[in-house]
Scaffold this motif. Sequence first.
Motif, PDB file in Angstrom:
ATOM      1  N   ILE A 298      80.543 -52.428  25.308  1.00  0.00           N
ATOM      2  CA  ILE A 298      80.911 -52.310  24.176  1.00  0.00           C
ATOM      3  C   ILE A 298      80.070 -52.760  23.267  1.00  0.00           C
ATOM      4  N   ASP A 299      79.572 -53.875  23.233  1.00  0.00           N
ATOM      5  CA  ASP A 299      78.611 -54.606  22.628  1.00  0.00           C
ATOM      6  C   ASP A 299      77.264 -53.811  22.156  1.00  0.00           C
ATOM      7  N   GLU A 300      76.662 -53.322  23.514  1.00  0.00           N
ATOM      8  CA  GLU A 300      75.727 -52.507  23.391  1.00  0.00           C
ATOM      9  C   GLU A 300      75.711 -51.227  22.749  1.00  0.00           C
ATOM     10  N   GLU A 301      76.897 -50.532  23.073  1.00  0.00           N
ATOM     11  CA  GLU A 301      77.084 -49.390  22.446  1.00  0.00           C
ATOM     12  C   GLU A 301      77.189 -49.576  20.626  1.00  0.00           C
ATOM     13  N   ARG A 302      77.793 -50.628  20.520  1.00  0.00           N
ATOM     14  CA  ARG A 302      77.765 -50.962  18.787  1.00  0.00           C
ATOM     15  C   ARG A 302      76.293 -51.028  18.221  1.00  0.00           C
ATOM     16  N   VAL A 303      75.388 -51.989  19.151  1.00  0.00           N
ATOM     17  CA  VAL A 303      74.381 -52.227  18.740  1.00  0.00           C
ATOM     18  C   VAL A 303      73.556 -50.846  18.587  1.00  0.00           C
ATOM     19  N   ARG A 304      73.600 -49.855  19.410  1.00  0.00           N
ATOM     20  CA  ARG A 304      73.138 -48.712  19.629  1.00  0.00           C
ATOM     21  C   ARG A 304      73.283 -47.993  18.258  1.00  0.00           C
TER      22      ARG A 304
ATOM     23  N   ALA B 112      72.246 -45.389  13.015  1.00  0.00           N
ATOM     24  CA  ALA B 112      72.604 -45.500  11.721  1.00  0.00           C
ATOM     25  C   ALA B 112      71.466 -45.799  10.895  1.00  0.00           C
ATOM     26  N   ARG B 113      70.597 -46.750  11.236  1.00  0.00           N
ATOM     27  CA  ARG B 113      69.621 -47.246  10.362  1.00  0.00           C
ATOM     28  C   ARG B 113      68.309 -45.996  10.528  1.00  0.00           C
ATOM     29  N   ALA B 114      68.249 -45.124  11.575  1.00  0.00           N
ATOM     30  CA  ALA B 114      67.348 -44.401  11.926  1.00  0.00           C
ATOM     31  C   ALA B 114      67.888 -43.336  10.900  1.00  0.00           C
ATOM     32  N   ASP B 115      68.960 -42.604  11.118  1.00  0.00           N
ATOM     33  CA  ASP B 115      69.333 -41.557  10.196  1.00  0.00           C
ATOM     34  C   ASP B 115      69.257 -41.852   8.653  1.00  0.00           C
ATOM     35  N   ASP B 116      69.688 -42.934   8.254  1.00  0.00           N
ATOM     36  CA  ASP B 116      69.411 -43.371   6.787  1.00  0.00           C
ATOM     37  C   ASP B 116      67.813 -43.215   6.484  1.00  0.00           C
ATOM     38  N   GLU B 117      66.685 -43.405   7.399  1.00  0.00           N
ATOM     39  CA  GLU B 117      65.712 -43.522   7.191  1.00  0.00           C
ATOM     40  C   GLU B 117      65.231 -41.886   6.903  1.00  0.00           C
ATOM     41  N   ILE B 118      65.949 -40.904   7.895  1.00  0.00           N
ATOM     42  CA  ILE B 118      65.425 -39.717   7.867  1.00  0.00           C
ATOM     43  C   ILE B 118      65.972 -39.042   6.576  1.00  0.00           C
ATOM     44  N   VAL B 119      67.068 -39.394   6.124  1.00  0.00           N
ATOM     45  CA  VAL B 119      67.604 -38.752   4.957  1.00  0.00           C
ATOM     46  C   VAL B 119      66.860 -39.438   3.661  1.00  0.00           C
ATOM     47  N   ARG B 120      66.414 -40.428   3.641  1.00  0.00           N
ATOM     48  CA  ARG B 120      65.451 -40.984   2.593  1.00  0.00           C
ATOM     49  C   ARG B 120      64.189 -40.206   2.498  1.00  0.00           C
TER      50      ARG B 120
ATOM     51  N   ALA C 269      76.403 -39.600  10.908  1.00  0.00           N
ATOM     52  CA  ALA C 269      76.773 -40.703  10.585  1.00  0.00           C
ATOM     53  C   ALA C 269      78.403 -40.671  10.612  1.00  0.00           C
ATOM     54  N   ALA C 270      78.823 -39.507  10.184  1.00  0.00           N
ATOM     55  CA  ALA C 270      80.383 -39.479  10.062  1.00  0.00           C
ATOM     56  C   ALA C 270      80.928 -39.506  11.523  1.00  0.00           C
ATOM     57  N   ALA C 271      80.338 -39.070  12.566  1.00  0.00           N
ATOM     58  CA  ALA C 271      80.752 -39.270  13.807  1.00  0.00           C
ATOM     59  C   ALA C 271      80.769 -40.914  14.527  1.00  0.00           C
ATOM     60  N   ARG C 272      79.773 -41.501  13.954  1.00  0.00           N
ATOM     61  CA  ARG C 272      79.531 -42.921  14.377  1.00  0.00           C
ATOM     62  C   ARG C 272      80.795 -43.722  13.698  1.00  0.00           C
ATOM     63  N   THR C 273      81.381 -43.460  12.510  1.00  0.00           N
ATOM     64  CA  THR C 273      82.399 -44.063  11.953  1.00  0.00           C
ATOM     65  C   THR C 273      83.629 -44.167  12.891  1.00  0.00           C
ATOM     66  N   SER C 274      84.014 -43.125  13.296  1.00  0.00           N
ATOM     67  CA  SER C 274      85.144 -42.927  14.311  1.00  0.00           C
ATOM     68  C   SER C 274      84.760 -43.614  15.756  1.00  0.00           C
ATOM     69  N   GLN C 275      83.669 -43.604  16.146  1.00  0.00           N
ATOM     70  CA  GLN C 275      83.426 -44.291  17.401  1.00  0.00           C
ATOM     71  C   GLN C 275      83.251 -45.624  17.297  1.00  0.00           C
ATOM     72  N   ARG C 276      82.980 -46.439  16.134  1.00  0.00           N
ATOM     73  CA  ARG C 276      83.028 -47.724  16.037  1.00  0.00           C
ATOM     74  C   ARG C 276      84.528 -48.128  15.728  1.00  0.00           C
ATOM     75  N   GLU C 277      85.259 -47.574  15.324  1.00  0.00           N
ATOM     76  CA  GLU C 277      86.808 -47.947  15.426  1.00  0.00           C
ATOM     77  C   GLU C 277      87.470 -47.863  16.560  1.00  0.00           C
ATOM     78  N   ALA C 278      87.310 -47.038  17.514  1.00  0.00           N
ATOM     79  CA  ALA C 278      87.746 -46.924  18.869  1.00  0.00           C
ATOM     80  C   ALA C 278      87.087 -48.101  19.815  1.00  0.00           C
ATOM     81  N   LEU C 279      85.625 -48.328  19.530  1.00  0.00           N
ATOM     82  CA  LEU C 279      85.235 -49.411  20.382  1.00  0.00           C
ATOM     83  C   LEU C 279      85.947 -50.736  20.066  1.00  0.00           C
ATOM     84  N   ASP C 280      86.329 -51.097  18.671  1.00  0.00           N
ATOM     85  CA  ASP C 280      86.880 -52.222  18.266  1.00  0.00           C
ATOM     86  C   ASP C 280      88.184 -52.491  18.951  1.00  0.00           C
ATOM     87  N   ARG C 281      88.984 -51.542  19.095  1.00  0.00           N
ATOM     88  CA  ARG C 281      90.417 -51.534  19.618  1.00  0.00           C
ATOM     89  C   ARG C 281      90.295 -51.974  21.129  1.00  0.00           C
ATOM     90  N   GLU C 282      89.325 -51.099  21.786  1.00  0.00           N
ATOM     91  CA  GLU C 282      89.144 -51.500  23.110  1.00  0.00           C
ATOM     92  C   GLU C 282      89.085 -52.771  23.715  1.00  0.00           C
TER      93      GLU C 282
END
Length: 1001
Positions: free
Chosen positions: A395-401, A406-414, A638-651
Motif C-alpha cells: 500500500i505504501d508503494e502504491e501511494r508513492v506510485r 500525479a506529478r507526471a500528469d501535472d507536468e503534462i498539463v502544464r 487525477a480524478a481517479a487517483r483521489t478515490s484510490q488514495r482514500e481506499a488505501l488509507d482505510r485498508e
Amino acid sequence: MRLHRLTLTAFGPFGATQEVDFDALSSAGLFLLHGPTGAGKTSVLDAVCYALYGAVPGARQSPGATLRSDHAPAGLPTEVQLELTVGGRRLEVTRSPAQPRPKKKGDGFTTEKAQSRLRERDPKGDWQGLSKSHQEIGEELAQLIGMSRDQFCQVVLLPQGDFARFLRSDAEARGKLLGKLFDTRRFAAVEERLAELRRTAEARVKSGDEQILALAQRIAQAGGPAATEAAPPAVRAGEPGLAEAVLEWAAIARSAAREHLDIAHSVVAEAENRQRAARRALDAERELARLQERYADTLRRADALEERRPEHDRCREQLERARKADRVAPALELREEAERAYRVASDALDRTRERLPDELADSGADRLADLERRFRQELGALEAARKAEMRSASIDEERVRLNRDARADDEIVREADAWLADWDTTRAELTECIEAAQEAATRAEQLAGQLAPARLRLGAARRRDALADDVQDARDALAAARERALAAHESWLGLRERRLRDIAAELAAGLVAGEPCTVCGSAEHPAPASPGDGHVDRATEEKALAAHRSAEEARTGAEHALTLVRERQAAARREAQGDEASAPTVAELHSLVDRLSGEQAEVHRLAAGTHAAREALDAAEREHAKRVEQRQEARNRAAARTSQREALDREQAGLEDQITAARGESESVAAHAKELTRRVDLLADAAEAVRTEQDAAQRRKEADDRLSDAAFKAGFDTPQAAAATLLGAAAQRDLQHRIDAWQAEAAAVADRRTERDAREAAGRPAARAAAAESGHETAERLLREAASARAAARDRCAELDRLSGQAAEQVRRLGPVRQEYERVARLAGLTAGTSADNERKMRLEAYVLAARLEQVAAAATARLQRMSSGRYTLVHSDARTGGRRAGLGLHVVDAWTGSERDTSTLSGGETFFASLALALGLADVVAEEAGGVRLDTLFIDEGFGSLDDQTLDEVLDVLDSLRERDRSVGIVSHVADLRRRIPARLEVVKDRHGSTVRHRL
C-alpha cells in the motif's frame, strides 16, 4: 519518232533564245543544216540529245565542259525544250542543267540545280504535266524511244566519220561499236559468267584434289615403312587421274601394313613364351629363398625365446600374488571409505557446535530436536501477520506510485497549456511559409520561360560578332577570285582569237596527201596554209580555257562561301535581336542572363521548401491534437487517483493493529519470523550432525573387523601386507600380455620346427633370385617392345583404313564436282572461242554481233546498189584473217569485176556512200531491234564533199526516197553545192555575241 519544235536558250554557242521548227523543215522531206565552222550546227543535234537523255553525245561530253553559253547574260537561264511525237503521244520535254544564277538577295551567285519537266498534250489540245523527276522522265522516254543514248546517236544522228572508220577498222573495233548499238552485254555477261563458273568449278576441283593429296600425305605419314614400298603418286592437283592413283597407292600401303602386322603377331607370341618361362624360374628361386629365410628365422626366434624364460617365470609368480591380494581389496576399500565418512561427519559436527549457544554445545540429538519443534510451531503462528505486513508495504508503494503519476500528469498539463497558448501564432506562420513557396514556384516557371530565349540570344550574339571577321575574309577572297577569273578569261579570249586567225594552218597540218580534206572533202591540197608568227595551237588554248574554267569555279565557290557566311551572320543577328528594336550587345545579353539566372536560383530555393512547409504544418496539427488529448487524459487520471488514495488509507489502518501485536520486540513481523527461522535451521542442522557422527563411528569399527578377517583368509599376516601386494588392473593386464606373448611365441616356434619343406630347403644351396629376376626383366622388356610394335602396326592398319575410307569418300564426293567442271569448262571454251568444237573460234558475243552485222549488210546493200548504180554489194564474212578470230568481217562485192574485197580498199567517195548506206541500214536494224520504233526524223553529219556530181545526185535520190515512208532527213554540211540542190535549209549564223538560226524554206 518525229521532232516538231526545238527551243534553245543560252545553250552552247547560242547566247539568246533560238527556235527550230522541224515541222516546217520536214515538210520538204529533205532539209539542210549548214553554217560556217564553229557556228553551232552540231550543237543543235546536241540539244536534241540533251532534251531526250539529259546529256550530250559521249564524244562531246568532256570532263569540266559546261552546256551554258558564254555569250548569255547572267540573268538568262540555260534551257532546252523539245516537242516530239513518239509512240503515238505528243510530248514536250524541258531540261535545264545545273548552272550559276544571281542571288535573289544580296550580291554574288548561287548554283541552281538541274531541272526537268515532261508534259503531254491531250486530245483537247491542252498540255498536262506528267513529271518533274529526272529519273522518271528518263525512264519514260527511254521506254518510248526504245534506244539508249549511244544507239540514238548512231541511228538518228548519223555520224559519217564513225561509219567510215567502221568500214576501215578491224573486227575488234567493229565489235565495240556494234556491242554498244545492239547491247550485247548480256551475251558477254554469259561468257564472263561461264568463265567465272569454270574458274569456280576449277577451284573446287583443285581444292578437292588438294584435300585428296593432303590425305595421301597423311597416309604416307601414317603408313611409315609400309608406305615406302610403293612410290607415292606424282600427279598434281587438277590433273586427271589423280584420284585413281591415290586410291591405288593407298591400297598397296594397306596391304604392306597388314603383312607387317602379321609379322608383329608372331614376334609377340615368341616373346610371351620366353616371358612365361622366365617367370616360372623367378617364382621358383623366390620360393626357395623364402623357405631358407623362414628356417633361419625360426632358429633365431627359438634362441631368443630361451633367453626370455626367467623373466617369464617372474611375471607369472607376481601375477599370482596380485590376484590373491585382489580378494582383500573390497575390505580395504570399505575401511578407507568408512574412515573418510567418519572424518567428514566429525568436522561437520565441530562446525555446527561452534554456532550453538554455550548451554547447548554439549546437548544431545534428542534435546536439540525438541527445541526445533517448539520454535517451528511459533513460526507457523506468524504467517498471517507476515501477509498483513507485506500488504501494508505494498500500500505504501502504491501511494508513492500515485504521487509520482500525479506529478507526471501535472507536468503534462502544464506543458500542454504552454504549447497550446502559442498554437494560433504557429499555425499562421506555417501557412504563410506555404503560400510564399507556392508563389516562388510560379515565379520560377516564368523565369525559366525568359531564361532559355535569353541564352539563345546570347549564343547568337556571340556567333554574330565572330562571323563579322569571317564575312570580311570572304569578301577579300571573293575580290581576289574575281580578279583572277577576269584575268584568266581575258587571256583565254586573246589566245582563242589568235588561234582562230590561224585555224587554216592548224587544219592544214592534219592534211595527208591522197586523203580527203575534213573541211572540203577534196583529196588534192594545192596550197595548204602555214602558221604565222605567234601561232597558238589547240593545246595552248585548251590549257588557257581550263585555267579560265578553274578560275570561274573558284570565283563561284568564293561567292557561295561569302553568301553562306552572310546568311549565317544575318540569321545570328536576327536571333540575337529578337523582338527588340535595336540589336543588343553581348555584354547586355550576358548581364540579362546572369540576372535571370540569379533570380531563378533564388526562387527555386524558395520553391523547394513547399513540401517541407506542408509537412511542418501537418506535423504541427498532429501535435496540437495530441496535446489536447494528453491534457484531457491527465485530468481524468487525477480524478481517479483521489478515490484510490482514500481506499488505501482505510485498508492500511485496519492492518496496523495486527502487525504491532505480532512483531513483538522486533522491528517488523518479517524480522521476527526471520530470527525464528534461523534458530529452527540451526537446531535441525545440529541434531542431524550429532546423529551422522555417531553412525560414521559405528561403520568404521565394523570395517576394521571385516578387513582383518579377509587378510587372514587370503594368506597374509596383516592387512598392510595384503595392501602392499595389490596391483592395478593395467599392471595385471600388462603382466598377462607378457606371459601370453611368450607362450604364443613358444607355440609358433614349435610349429615351425615341424615344417618339412623349410627344413629340406635349408639343406639345399643358396637361392639365386637376383639372376632369375634379371632374366625375367629382360623377357618382360622384349615382350613390351614386341607388343608395342604390334600395337603400332595395328594402329597403322586402322589409321590407313580410316584415311583410305576418307580418301574414297572424298573421291566419291568430288565426282559430281569434277563432272560439273568438265561440263562448264566445255561450255565456257565453246562460248569463249577456245574450244576445238568451235571451228571458227568465235566468241558468243561475236557470233551474235556477226548475225546483227549480216542483217545490217543486207539492209545497207539495198541502198548501196542504188547509190553505186548496182555496182557494189555489202556482204558479211565470217572468215578468219591471220591469227585473229572470225565473225565480224565486212566485204564489198564489185559487180563490174566480180571480185570480193575488204571495205578498207574503197576510195574516199566510195567509202562515203558505203558508210551512208551502212548507217541507214544500221538505223533500220537498230530500230527494229528496239521494238520496231518508227524513226521519222534522221540527221546525217558531213562527208558529202567527197562525192562527184553524179554520185551526189544518186545519194540525194536515195535520201529523197526516204520520204516515201513519210520520213524527213536533215543533212549537216557546209558544202556550198548542197544549198542549191536542197531548198529547205536551217542556217546557223556565227556572231561575236552568239550564234543564231535562220529558216530558209
